[in-house]
Every structure is written in C-alpha cells, then in structure tokens.
Design an enzyme around this catalytic site. Structure first.
Site, PDB file in Angstrom:
ATOM      1  N   ASP A 174       8.007  -1.861  -8.596  1.00 36.25           N
ATOM      2  CA  ASP A 174       8.974  -1.662  -9.836  1.00 36.25           C
ATOM      3  C   ASP A 174       9.207   0.752 -10.071  1.00 36.25           C
ATOM      4  O   ASP A 174       9.759   1.093 -10.198  1.00 36.25           O
ATOM      5  CB  ASP A 174       9.119  -2.205 -11.151  1.00 36.25           C
ATOM      6  CG  ASP A 174       9.886  -3.068 -10.985  1.00 36.25           C
ATOM      7  OD1 ASP A 174      10.558  -3.010 -10.415  1.00 36.25           O
ATOM      8  OD2 ASP A 174       8.987  -3.610 -11.281  1.00 36.25           O
ATOM      9  N   CYS A 186       4.426   3.927  10.510  1.00 37.27           N
ATOM     10  CA  CYS A 186       2.992   2.630  10.069  1.00 37.27           C
ATOM     11  C   CYS A 186       2.258   1.930  11.541  1.00 37.27           C
ATOM     12  O   CYS A 186       2.507   2.662  12.426  1.00 37.27           O
ATOM     13  CB  CYS A 186       2.956   1.906   8.706  1.00 37.27           C
ATOM     14  SG  CYS A 186       1.624   2.847   8.306  1.00 37.27           S
ATOM     15  N   ARG A 193      -5.738   2.493   7.740  1.00 42.81           N
ATOM     16  CA  ARG A 193      -6.894   2.424   8.232  1.00 42.81           C
ATOM     17  C   ARG A 193      -6.810   2.847   9.903  1.00 42.81           C
ATOM     18  O   ARG A 193      -8.693   3.697  10.445  1.00 42.81           O
ATOM     19  CB  ARG A 193      -7.460   0.965   7.980  1.00 42.81           C
ATOM     20  CG  ARG A 193      -7.527   1.078   6.494  1.00 42.81           C
ATOM     21  CD  ARG A 193      -8.924  -0.544   7.072  1.00 42.81           C
ATOM     22  NE  ARG A 193      -8.439  -1.231   5.137  1.00 42.81           N
ATOM     23  CZ  ARG A 193      -8.968  -1.122   4.030  1.00 42.81           C
ATOM     24  NH1 ARG A 193      -9.891   0.213   4.424  1.00 42.81           N
ATOM     25  NH2 ARG A 193      -8.874  -1.290   3.338  1.00 42.81           N
ATOM     26  N   HIS A 244       4.751   7.153   5.950  1.00 38.66           N
ATOM     27  CA  HIS A 244       5.927   6.009   5.188  1.00 38.66           C
ATOM     28  C   HIS A 244       6.616   6.302   3.991  1.00 38.66           C
ATOM     29  O   HIS A 244       6.683   7.174   2.761  1.00 38.66           O
ATOM     30  CB  HIS A 244       5.129   5.085   3.409  1.00 38.66           C
ATOM     31  CG  HIS A 244       3.946   4.023   4.450  1.00 38.66           C
ATOM     32  ND1 HIS A 244       4.832   2.483   4.789  1.00 38.66           N
ATOM     33  CD2 HIS A 244       2.782   4.053   5.059  1.00 38.66           C
ATOM     34  CE1 HIS A 244       4.103   2.328   5.569  1.00 38.66           C
ATOM     35  NE2 HIS A 244       2.461   2.697   5.336  1.00 38.66           N
ATOM     36  N   GLU A 277       9.729   6.626   3.285  1.00 42.82           N
ATOM     37  CA  GLU A 277      10.259   5.309   2.665  1.00 42.82           C
ATOM     38  C   GLU A 277      10.417   5.411   1.468  1.00 42.82           C
ATOM     39  O   GLU A 277      10.739   5.920  -0.316  1.00 42.82           O
ATOM     40  CB  GLU A 277      10.907   4.241   2.982  1.00 42.82           C
ATOM     41  CG  GLU A 277       9.607   3.310   2.555  1.00 42.82           C
ATOM     42  CD  GLU A 277       8.416   3.128   3.814  1.00 42.82           C
ATOM     43  OE1 GLU A 277       7.215   2.414   3.980  1.00 42.82           O
ATOM     44  OE2 GLU A 277       8.669   3.821   4.286  1.00 42.82           O
TER      45      GLU A 277
END
Length: 550
Positions: free
Chosen positions: A72, A401, A483, A528, A530
């Site tokens: 959220d 990723c 990682r 990332h 996004e």
C-alpha cells in the site's frame, strides 16, 4: 494550524481498497495545498513483510531509506508523490519489539508492562511522532512548505493512518484502542473514515446493507464512532439506501460516500472529490472548504488513459502467479503506456513452465518482455531461456534485479562460453560465478532486513541507451533489494563481447545496469525502478521500454 489526523479503517472483508482510499484522501488534500503524510499499521507480528512469501502479502515495497514495507505504500507514493520512509510502515512486531527493548533497558522503572497503556502508548507515539514527507506543489503554484513537505514550523498538516485488516480482528484491538484514545484527546483534530462492503445478491436482486451495519456496530463497540463511511459496491447505490445506512450508523447523509467499481484505480480520487469526501473531512475538522480544486494534471492523465485505443501486449515472466506480487511493475507499465498513448495489456507467464521448446509459443504476439525480480531456484531456468530467446530474436526486454542477473548469466553461458555460469545463490559450486554474493553480505546470517536496501547512487555512461532514456542524465538514485551482484572479475569479457556495463555505483563500483546497444532495447537493472514511478511522473526507463515495444 495544528496537525490533523485521519484514521482509515475497514470492515466486513479485507481487500476492499483501504489503501486506495487513503491515497485518494492524500491526493485530494494535496490538491488543496495541504502537506500530507500517510502511514500503514499492519496487525501481523512480523517485523516487516520482507520475509513473507508474495502469496501471503503481495509484493514487498521498499522505501528510499531501505525499509521493506506493505504494497500500500506504493499506492501512497504513486498517488501523492511523497517519499515514504520506515516511519510510514508499522507492524505489531515492531511495536512489541520497541516496548520489549525498552523494558530490557529498564526504561519502565520496574513497572508491569501491559497492552494498556504501554503498547497503546507506543502506537500513539508512532501515529503522532515526526512525519517527514515530500509534497507536490499545489495547483495554484503555492507550496508554503519546505522540501520535506512540512510547514515552516516543522509540522505536517494532515497525517493519514490506515489500519490493516478488518474491524473485529483480534490482533487489531490494540490499534483500535489507541485510536479511541487519540480521538478523545484530539477532538475535532481527528476524523475516522470507515470503509465497508455493500454486497449485491443476484438471486434476490438486492443490495444488502446489513454487513455495513454490523461492521459499524463492531467499531462502535470499541469506542470509535465513524465520521465518514465509504461504501464499497459493485452496483450504484441510490440516495434511499445511503440514507438508510446514515440513519442506522449515526452518520450524516453527506458523509456516506460510495466507491463503485471503476475502470482504473486512478479514477477513485476524482470520484471521491465529486462526492465531496475532502469537503466532508474539512467540515468535520472545522476547516474552510473553499473552491473545489481543478486537479488538472490528474484529470489530463485520466483523459489520456481513456483516449488510448492502441493495445500493446507485454509479457511478465516470473514465478508468482498473483496480481499483487508484481504490483509496482504492473502499475509502472500501465502508467508508461498511458503517457505513450497506448493501453498496455500485461500477460503473466509462469517461468516454471518455460523451456526451450515452448518459449517461442509463449512469447508469440508479445511486443516486449519484462523478466521479473525474485529469489530462489524455482522458475529460474525459465527466466534464463526467456532471456536467450529475447536476445537472439531482438525482442525489447527489461530485466529487473534477478531479471537482470538472468540476462547476465544467459550471456555468459551462450556468448562468453561458460556453460556452467550461474549465480552463487543458485549454485554455490559453479565454476563461473558471474553473479556473486556481495562482500558485505558474506557474514550475515539473519534474513530479515539484512539485504542491500534503499536508494543508492548510480553513474550512467554518457551516450548509452539508458542515459538517453533518462533524458541525458548521468547520475541517478534508485532503490535496491538484493544480496547478489555482478561479478566484476568478468566485466572486461562482457564489455568486449557486446554487453555493456553502463551503470555503476560510484562508491562501490557495483554494476547497476547492463545493456546490449546492438539490440533495439535490451536493458537490465540491479535496482527496482518500479518503486519510483508515479502517476504524474512515470519512470523514464518504463517510458522508454514501452516506447520501444510500440
């Protein structure tokens, strides 16, 4: 102005859209020139959702300061443009851990630690504590706030607190008690918005308000009277039904809103504004309502979304066959499609089912392919096969990723001549570990919150396709959750054979971005992107990718 608090609760069933309503309230108040901050309180005992399987809780969203949070928070950021932090995502686990740590230090001076007042006091402290935010400029050009989004005196004007789960859940009781106390203490500076469900019974051809009545009764039994009701419904509710709900639930008729199914979640703020949700909140708090903001940039976006007719099909190759598992990627593609005047139709392809024999059939008709992030061996080889097919068939491809890592591994196996090439994560005995465990990760044993998390700088090579996508920028900051990293021992070989390492962390020399310039669009990012895409500011890499797909 004193800080105002808005509590968003839900009843009947989960997944009604409390996060969308919370984000919409934030957007509407922003449009009126107020600074806002939104936080999510989740009743589960996990410290954070970082170790949860996406099937349990959807995607794990990462804040700029490296907190693994509920999805959220992605809605909050996409709607409002604020940058959330670890203070915006609180779980029961974090609350109890803070109290227990304090008890172990002796801070309570020998007192017996109880849910009331110690746990509830900690919840109240988290709700009313400092609230750094980022705020978009109001529509009339005013900001009146510092870059943090707070007023000049350091306060955020509106704090919106969403409580996860539904009323009546055993684990949410301490949160509701804390809200009850705060409502009493804050007076008109606090408002409760309660979201409930009005089901339609097809056999009886009737809409039923009884679940809403019971939900409000349960809320009242906890000492909290809702000020505003938002009725989630699949059918339009007439005024007579709304009046019935208002009467039974002790809520003003003008404070009973309905949230119907809409073509896009981004229609919700406009729908709520049309019904006067923001005006009702201001009235309840004794604030001037004034003129209704035009929200022109938002409405322009919606107009573009409605007008887009051309369809572009994009494959999402991953292992979690669940819409919420890749929520931010899906939304980023959708937003980029709108700004490119197309509708992006996303086709999920389970990477566990992909092999060399069927990959062509599974990707038939796809204008582009996103190779998704993830962890573990399951579905990994299917992503490798996908990367090979896309590279050899010049299909626009975006690896994120682990998706970027599969591009690197596939290239090592089939171009560099290392058939055993792999990630140390998948095969610790590989003779060609082109993806290796990061040095600072090698002595870590605990899983939760120990990855490389949050925003880090990346320097981009001038003239690269990636730099072009970023509008010529050569330095950006993006969020991470991993990682393992590109093994720089092989970098020269990659560069010589055509896969360029065009993005590098300036502090650690970690390779962040790879691309093959000879192909139409073949880019992988360790970060990332996004997480940084918003409604009014879609991420440039997704914009460039969708344009290549067109």
């Amino acid at each position: 102005m004193e800080t105002k608090y808005i509590f968003v609760t839900g009843g009947v069933v989960s997944s009604l859209g409390k996060g969308i309503i919370s984000a919409s309230i934030g957007k509407l108040l922003q449009a009126r020139g107020y600074s806002v901050n939104i936080q999510k309180f989740d009743p589960y005992i996990n410290i954070d959702p970082g170790t949860l399987n996406p099937y349990e809780h959807g995607e794990c969203y990462v804040t700029v300061d490296g907190m693994e949070t509920d999805l959220d928070l992605g809605h909050y950021e996409r709607f409002t443009g604020i940058h959330t932090t670890r203070d915006n995502s609180i779980t029961t686990g974090r609350i109890y851990k803070a109290v227990i740590d304090r008890e172990r230090r002796g801070d309570y001076l020998g007192k017996t630690i109880q849910v009331v007042p110690h746990i509830t006091d900690e919840i109240k402290r988290r709700i009313t504590g400092s609230h750094p935010t980022t705020k978009e400029t109001a529509e009339d050009g005013r900001t009146g706030h510092e870059d943090t989004g707070r007023r000049q005196d350091g306060r955020t004007e509106f704090v919106i607190t969403e409580v996860g789960g539904t009323i009546g859940d055993m684990e949410s009781a301490p949160f509701m008690e804390a809200i009850r106390q705060l409502r009493w203490e804050l007076g008109r500076n606090a408002v409760c918005v309660h979201l409930t469900y009005v089901p339609y019974l097809k056999a009886a051809d009737e809409l039923k308000t009884k679940p809403t009545q019971h939900s409000v009764k349960e809320l009242q039994s906890m000492g909290v009277q809702p000020d505003i009701l938002v009725l989630r419904t699949e059918r339009h509710l007439d005024d007579m039904l709304r009046a019935k709900v208002a009467s039974f639930c002790n809520v003003d008729l003008e404070c009973v809103m309905q949230s119907e199914d809409l073509p896009s979640i981004y229609e919700v703020p406009v729908n709520m504004q049309r019904q006067g949700l923001d005006a009702a909140i201001l009235n309840k708090m004794g604030l001037p309502v004034g003129e209704t903001p035009a929200m022109k940039p938002w409405r322009d976006f919606l107009d573009k979304q409605r007008r887009a007719e051309r369809v572009v099909h994009i494959a999402l190759v991953g292992k979690y066959d669940l819409q919420d598992a890749y929520k931010s990627i899906r939304e980023s593609l959708s937003l980029a499609g709108t700004y490119n005047d197309v509708k992006t139709v996303i086709h999920f392809i389970n990477s566990e089912t992909v092999n060399a024999k069927n990959v062509a059939g599974k990707l038939a008709g796809m204008a582009g392919v996103v190779i998704c992030p993830g962890f573990g061996q399951r579905g990994f080889e299917g992503k490798i096969v996908t990367a090979e097919y896309c590279r050899t068939h010049d299909r626009p491809t975006f690896g994120i990723c682990l998706g970027m890592q599969t591009m690197v591994i596939e290239f090592a196996r089939n171009v560099l001549g290392y058939p055993d090439a792999n990630s140390q994560e998948m095969d610790s005995d590989t003779s060609a570990g082109v993806i290796d465990l990061m040095e600072e990760q090698k002595n870590i044993r605990q899983m939760g919150g120990t990855m490389r998390l949050g925003a880090y700088d990346c320097v981009i090579a001038k003239g690269s396709r990636t730099s072009e996508a970023y509008g010529g920028l050569t330095r950006v900051s993006e969020r991470h959750r991993h990682r393992y990293e590109f093994n720089n021992a092989y970098r020269t070989e990659y560069e010589a054979r055509g896969m360029k390492c065009v993005g590098v962390n300036p502090a650690t020399d970690l390779v962040e971005i790879v691309e093959i310039p000879s192909l139409r669009w073949f880019i992988g990012t360790q970060f990332h992107p996004e997480y940084s895409s918003t409604v009014l500011h879609p991420h440039p890499l997704f914009m460039s990718f969708v344009k290549a797909c067109i």
